[in-house]
Design a protein around this motif. Sequence first.
Motif, PDB file in Angstrom:
ATOM      1  N   LEU A  27       0.821  -1.213   0.000  1.00  0.00           N
ATOM      2  CA  LEU A  27       0.000   0.000   0.000  1.00  0.00           C
ATOM      3  C   LEU A  27       0.853   1.261   0.000  1.00  0.00           C
ATOM      4  O   LEU A  27       0.381   2.336  -0.402  1.00  0.00           O
ATOM      5  CB  LEU A  27      -0.940  -0.020   1.207  1.00  0.00           C
ATOM      6  N   ASP A  28       2.108   1.133   0.440  1.00  0.00           N
ATOM      7  CA  ASP A  28       2.999   2.290   0.439  1.00  0.00           C
ATOM      8  C   ASP A  28       3.424   2.676  -0.979  1.00  0.00           C
ATOM      9  O   ASP A  28       4.016   3.730  -1.193  1.00  0.00           O
ATOM     10  CB  ASP A  28       4.233   2.021   1.297  1.00  0.00           C
ATOM     11  N   HIS A  29       3.110   1.822  -1.968  1.00  0.00           N
ATOM     12  CA  HIS A  29       3.435   2.130  -3.360  1.00  0.00           C
ATOM     13  C   HIS A  29       2.347   2.965  -4.027  1.00  0.00           C
ATOM     14  O   HIS A  29       2.407   3.199  -5.238  1.00  0.00           O
ATOM     15  CB  HIS A  29       3.626   0.834  -4.155  1.00  0.00           C
ATOM     16  N   ALA A  30       1.374   3.403  -3.258  1.00  0.00           N
ATOM     17  CA  ALA A  30       0.271   4.188  -3.828  1.00  0.00           C
ATOM     18  C   ALA A  30       0.753   5.488  -4.470  1.00  0.00           C
ATOM     19  O   ALA A  30       0.056   6.067  -5.310  1.00  0.00           O
ATOM     20  CB  ALA A  30      -0.767   4.488  -2.752  1.00  0.00           C
ATOM     21  N   THR A  31       1.960   5.931  -4.097  1.00  0.00           N
ATOM     22  CA  THR A  31       2.508   7.154  -4.691  1.00  0.00           C
ATOM     23  C   THR A  31       2.696   7.020  -6.202  1.00  0.00           C
ATOM     24  O   THR A  31       2.723   8.023  -6.917  1.00  0.00           O
ATOM     25  CB  THR A  31       3.857   7.510  -4.046  1.00  0.00           C
ATOM     26  N   LYS A  32       2.805   5.793  -6.696  1.00  0.00           N
ATOM     27  CA  LYS A  32       2.976   5.588  -8.144  1.00  0.00           C
ATOM     28  C   LYS A  32       1.753   6.057  -8.925  1.00  0.00           C
ATOM     29  O   LYS A  32       1.842   6.317 -10.127  1.00  0.00           O
ATOM     30  CB  LYS A  32       3.231   4.107  -8.443  1.00  0.00           C
ATOM     31  N   HIS A  33       0.625   6.167  -8.237  1.00  0.00           N
ATOM     32  CA  HIS A  33      -0.597   6.568  -8.924  1.00  0.00           C
ATOM     33  C   HIS A  33      -0.621   8.060  -9.234  1.00  0.00           C
ATOM     34  O   HIS A  33      -1.616   8.583  -9.736  1.00  0.00           O
ATOM     35  CB  HIS A  33      -1.819   6.169  -8.100  1.00  0.00           C
ATOM     36  N   ALA A 282      15.722   5.004  -7.964  1.00  0.00           N
ATOM     37  CA  ALA A 282      15.104   4.534  -9.204  1.00  0.00           C
ATOM     38  C   ALA A 282      14.759   3.048  -9.101  1.00  0.00           C
ATOM     39  O   ALA A 282      13.869   2.567  -9.802  1.00  0.00           O
ATOM     40  CB  ALA A 282      16.043   4.764 -10.390  1.00  0.00           C
ATOM     41  N   GLN A 283      15.449   2.327  -8.211  1.00  0.00           N
ATOM     42  CA  GLN A 283      15.137   0.918  -7.987  1.00  0.00           C
ATOM     43  C   GLN A 283      13.871   0.750  -7.152  1.00  0.00           C
ATOM     44  O   GLN A 283      13.277  -0.326  -7.131  1.00  0.00           O
ATOM     45  CB  GLN A 283      16.299   0.227  -7.266  1.00  0.00           C
ATOM     46  N   ARG A 284      13.466   1.816  -6.482  1.00  0.00           N
ATOM     47  CA  ARG A 284      12.278   1.798  -5.629  1.00  0.00           C
ATOM     48  C   ARG A 284      11.440   3.032  -5.945  1.00  0.00           C
ATOM     49  O   ARG A 284      11.484   4.032  -5.217  1.00  0.00           O
ATOM     50  CB  ARG A 284      12.699   1.770  -4.156  1.00  0.00           C
ATOM     51  N   PRO A 285      10.698   2.977  -7.054  1.00  0.00           N
ATOM     52  CA  PRO A 285       9.962   4.170  -7.505  1.00  0.00           C
ATOM     53  C   PRO A 285       9.012   4.746  -6.467  1.00  0.00           C
ATOM     54  O   PRO A 285       8.683   5.936  -6.526  1.00  0.00           O
ATOM     55  CB  PRO A 285       9.182   3.642  -8.717  1.00  0.00           C
ATOM     56  N   GLU A 286       8.563   3.906  -5.513  1.00  0.00           N
ATOM     57  CA  GLU A 286       7.660   4.420  -4.487  1.00  0.00           C
ATOM     58  C   GLU A 286       8.341   5.457  -3.598  1.00  0.00           C
ATOM     59  O   GLU A 286       7.683   6.195  -2.865  1.00  0.00           O
ATOM     60  CB  GLU A 286       7.113   3.271  -3.639  1.00  0.00           C
ATOM     61  N   ARG A 287       9.673   5.500  -3.642  1.00  0.00           N
ATOM     62  CA  ARG A 287      10.423   6.466  -2.832  1.00  0.00           C
ATOM     63  C   ARG A 287      10.912   7.654  -3.649  1.00  0.00           C
ATOM     64  O   ARG A 287      11.727   8.446  -3.163  1.00  0.00           O
ATOM     65  CB  ARG A 287      11.632   5.774  -2.187  1.00  0.00           C
ATOM     66  N   MET A 288      10.432   7.786  -4.876  1.00  0.00           N
ATOM     67  CA  MET A 288      10.981   8.809  -5.757  1.00  0.00           C
ATOM     68  C   MET A 288      10.760  10.216  -5.217  1.00  0.00           C
ATOM     69  O   MET A 288      11.506  11.139  -5.556  1.00  0.00           O
ATOM     70  CB  MET A 288      10.381   8.677  -7.157  1.00  0.00           C
ATOM     71  N   PHE A 289       9.751  10.389  -4.369  1.00  0.00           N
ATOM     72  CA  PHE A 289       9.469  11.734  -3.862  1.00  0.00           C
ATOM     73  C   PHE A 289      10.447  12.167  -2.770  1.00  0.00           C
ATOM     74  O   PHE A 289      10.343  13.268  -2.252  1.00  0.00           O
ATOM     75  CB  PHE A 289       8.036  11.804  -3.350  1.00  0.00           C
ATOM     76  N   ARG A 290      11.391  11.288  -2.443  1.00  0.00           N
ATOM     77  CA  ARG A 290      12.418  11.678  -1.475  1.00  0.00           C
ATOM     78  C   ARG A 290      13.540  12.476  -2.132  1.00  0.00           C
ATOM     79  O   ARG A 290      14.399  13.018  -1.447  1.00  0.00           O
ATOM     80  CB  ARG A 290      12.994  10.434  -0.797  1.00  0.00           C
TER      81      ARG A 290
END
Length: 331
Positions: A27-33, A282-290
């Motif tokens: 659910l923490d990958h919701a940022t991809k949306h 880039a290996q963890r797109p859910e963290r791209m906003f960091r």
Amino acid sequence: MKSDTLVSVAMEPHQASFRSYLALARLDHATKHVFIIPGIILAYALREPPLDHAAVSIVAGFASAVAVASANYVINEWLDREFDAHHPSKQARAAVRLSLSPLLVYAEYAVFAAIGLLLAWQLGTSFFWTSVVFLMSGLIYNVPPVRSKELPYVDVISEAMNNPIRLTLGWTMIDPSTLPPSSLFIAYWTAGAFLMGAKRLSEYRDISAIAGPELLHRYRRSFRYYTAESLTVSCFLYAMMSAFFIAAFLVKYRLEYIMAMPFIAVLFSSYLWLALLKNSIAQRPERMFRSKRLIASLGLAVFALLVTSFIDMPLLYDLSRESFIPVDRLK
């Protein structure tokens, strides 16, 4: 020796809790949306539909997208558990380290899929069938005998399909009577391929440096056919194709968007720069906003698109007309 240590650590089974099963849904990958948002903006700017129930549709649409994506993540983690054991960071996933019940895993998949499709059904036929395609894309990518993630370059192209699917979800939230233009659809698809190619490039560089290419090959068969050079060239190809179709879309539907093109180019460059860093997000797109640099680039691109969506620039249309310089004027 390093790779043996990684596998032995990863394969120690422990009893799973409810929280462990929920972790499969990511659910923490919701940022991809966030990739849904341009579809919403462009559908409104180009179609100008009535917005009587737009807020409700957007909330329900995002909830549906998160649920369908979570179903895909559940099946992804479960079927990848033996391969993820060879990945330095993915070996910590619940499906690798814990003893999970297959029955509960598939039940969780079914529940998330059902919730996502039920919500999608409330938003109209276009949104519903796009959600069905979203769910099917996860099966094509993860489930044998197709399992496209094992095929070099096909893995990138098939995973990147999630990008135009999200674009279409956003578009149909606002205007369920039409679909995005084909030029925009392909631009979004190839942009997604660029992102996925950059992700694989970063993984290739880091894992090869840590444990050598053999461990990388056991993690994902497609990496047997990749090199750092071939992945870099593929990223360049995907970026060029995306830029071409973005330009085709801009010129055909709203010439003012041309002014946003430099900011989009900076966004692509910023992401490639990130992919070339050690242990890149880039290996963890859910963290791209960091990444402050990436956020700044994204913010500028979105702001440029918003401004050019609602401000007309007649001069651009004058400059775009055919114009040939007579030879006599050069004498």
